[in-house]
Design an enzyme around this catalytic site. Structure first.
Site, mmCIF file in Angstrom:
data_model
loop_
_atom_site.group_PDB
_atom_site.id
_atom_site.type_symbol
_atom_site.label_atom_id
_atom_site.label_comp_id
_atom_site.label_asym_id
_atom_site.label_seq_id
_atom_site.Cartn_x
_atom_site.Cartn_y
_atom_site.Cartn_z
ATOM 1 N N ARG A 75 0.830 -1.209 0.000
ATOM 2 C CA ARG A 75 0.000 0.000 0.000
ATOM 3 C C ARG A 75 0.866 1.261 0.000
ATOM 4 O O ARG A 75 0.584 2.226 -0.710
ATOM 5 C CB ARG A 75 -0.921 -0.023 1.216
ATOM 6 N N HIS A 79 0.809 4.166 -2.807
ATOM 7 C CA HIS A 79 0.518 5.555 -2.451
ATOM 8 C C HIS A 79 1.676 6.475 -2.831
ATOM 9 O O HIS A 79 1.450 7.646 -3.163
ATOM 10 C CB HIS A 79 0.235 5.665 -0.950
ATOM 11 N N ASN A 107 -3.353 9.003 3.908
ATOM 12 C CA ASN A 107 -2.101 8.346 4.298
ATOM 13 C C ASN A 107 -1.914 8.230 5.800
ATOM 14 O O ASN A 107 -0.893 7.696 6.255
ATOM 15 C CB ASN A 107 -0.907 9.108 3.704
ATOM 16 N N HIS A 206 -5.889 -5.960 -3.054
ATOM 17 C CA HIS A 206 -6.778 -5.982 -1.892
ATOM 18 C C HIS A 206 -7.084 -7.404 -1.437
ATOM 19 O O HIS A 206 -7.877 -7.598 -0.524
ATOM 20 C CB HIS A 206 -8.082 -5.245 -2.200
#
Length: 340
Positions: A75, A79, A107, A206
């Site tokens: 993740r 990001h 975040n 995911h």
């Protein structure tokens, strides 16, 4: 006359060869081992030959005691790449009270920074000022996900340099939201040079990890203004989610993104989507477009997902990278180097 023509012919052929070489250098040689956006395999083979071994060793020592680490680092890498490209700007602390990327709401739940810092410390002791934080993050995300989950990991091309700017104000406009509809997702991914297959396959990340109640509770209560849940959500699953996330939910409560399979990197994510059990609105959105729906079905019925995911991770890892003399090699991942 004939000799002059031959000289001209050789000259023109030479120019053509040089042009072909230039194009191939810019776009890679097509076999998966060439440069992509200035990155290449084994970039540190001579300057810091043990760099990738160090990253892998530390990651493999941490995952057994922290099984949530793969999802966290994957993740974080995602990001980072979607805001200013893969330049480790997500690792930077705020400067002069100007909030950095990590201070933004999307975040705020990122974690694993300590692991990246530990890796950087060891590598700096071996090879000072050589290996970028951006490359460390890309390698750490791959190694964490590849062990113990999948054997067909992706090759991480290296050679990224670190950015010097990190602004919280740039996050929302560039990072896909858990509340995004399909149109918004497609616009964001395409703006980064990614295609529909990349969108669907990267969403498959995911299959590991969890989400906080606040990222999906809007689908559970008063979704249509009549107190009911999102009608596209499996009603039995919605009832379960309500039991986990009462209204208002505890902000610290989390739910598995892939029910019953969140600690295994598999294709079950696509199976639950087809059962209307995609947790986030952005997950369910993949069923709203005919072409993405077909990809969801394909990935649920074959092993194509793993190869597609590997390909998409290489593409994502090359978004707007800084190479050559751009950026810098940070000595500490959380702060830029002094300018004097």
């Amino acid at each position: 006359m004939m000799r002059a023509r031959n000289i001209v012919f050789v000259f023109l052929v030479s120019l053509l060869v040089l042009e072909v070489f230039r194009v191939c250098s810019a776009y890679g040689d097509g076999d998966g081992d060439g440069d992509v956006a200035g990155l290449r395999l084994n970039f540190y083979a001579e300057s810091c030959p043990n760099a990738e071994i160090i990253v892998k060793g530390i990651i493999l020592s941490r995952v057994p005691t922290n099984p949530t680490l793969p999802a966290k680092l994957l993740r974080m890498h995602f990001h980072d790449c979607f805001v200013r490209g893969c330049d480790a700007s997500v690792l930077l602390n705020a400067v002069n009270n100007v909030p950095a990327e990590k201070d933004s709401i999307p975040n705020a739940s990122l974690s694993g920074f300590d692991v990246i810092d530990d890796i950087k410390t060891v590598i700096e002791n071996k090879c000072p000022g050589v290996v970028s934080c951006a490359d460390i993050l890309a390698l750490a995300a791959r190694d964490a996900v590849s062990f113990p989950y999948i054997s067909n990991k992706w090759e991480v091309l290296t050679g990224r340099r670190d950015g010097r700017v990190s602004l919280s104000s740039e996050v929302n406009a560039n990072l896909p939201s858990p509340f995004s509809n399909f149109s918004t997702l497609w616009q964001l991914f395409s703006s980064k040079g990614l295609n529909l297959t990349d969108l669907v396959s990267l969403s498959g990340g995911h299959t590991i990890g969890v989400a906080h109640c606040a990222t999906f509770s809007n689908r559970l209560y008063n979704f249509t203004g009549k107190g009911d849940a999102d009608p596209s959500l499996n009603p039995i699953y919605a009832q379960f989610l309500r039991s986990q996330c009462p209204n208002p939910a505890n902000s610290a409560t989390t739910v598995e993104l892939d029910p019953g399979s969140s600690k295994s990197f598999d294709k079950n994510y696509f199976n639950i989507l087809l059962q209307n059990e995609g947790l986030l609105q952005s997950d369910a959105a993949l069923l709203k477009d005919g072409n993405s729906f077909q990809l969801v079905e394909r990935f649920s019925n074959s092993s194509d997902f793993f190869n597609a995911f590997a390909t998409s991770m290489v593409k994502m890892g090359a978004i707007e990278v800084l190479t050559g003399y751009a950026g810098e090699i940070r000595k500490r991942c959380s702060v830029v180097n002094p300018t004097n």
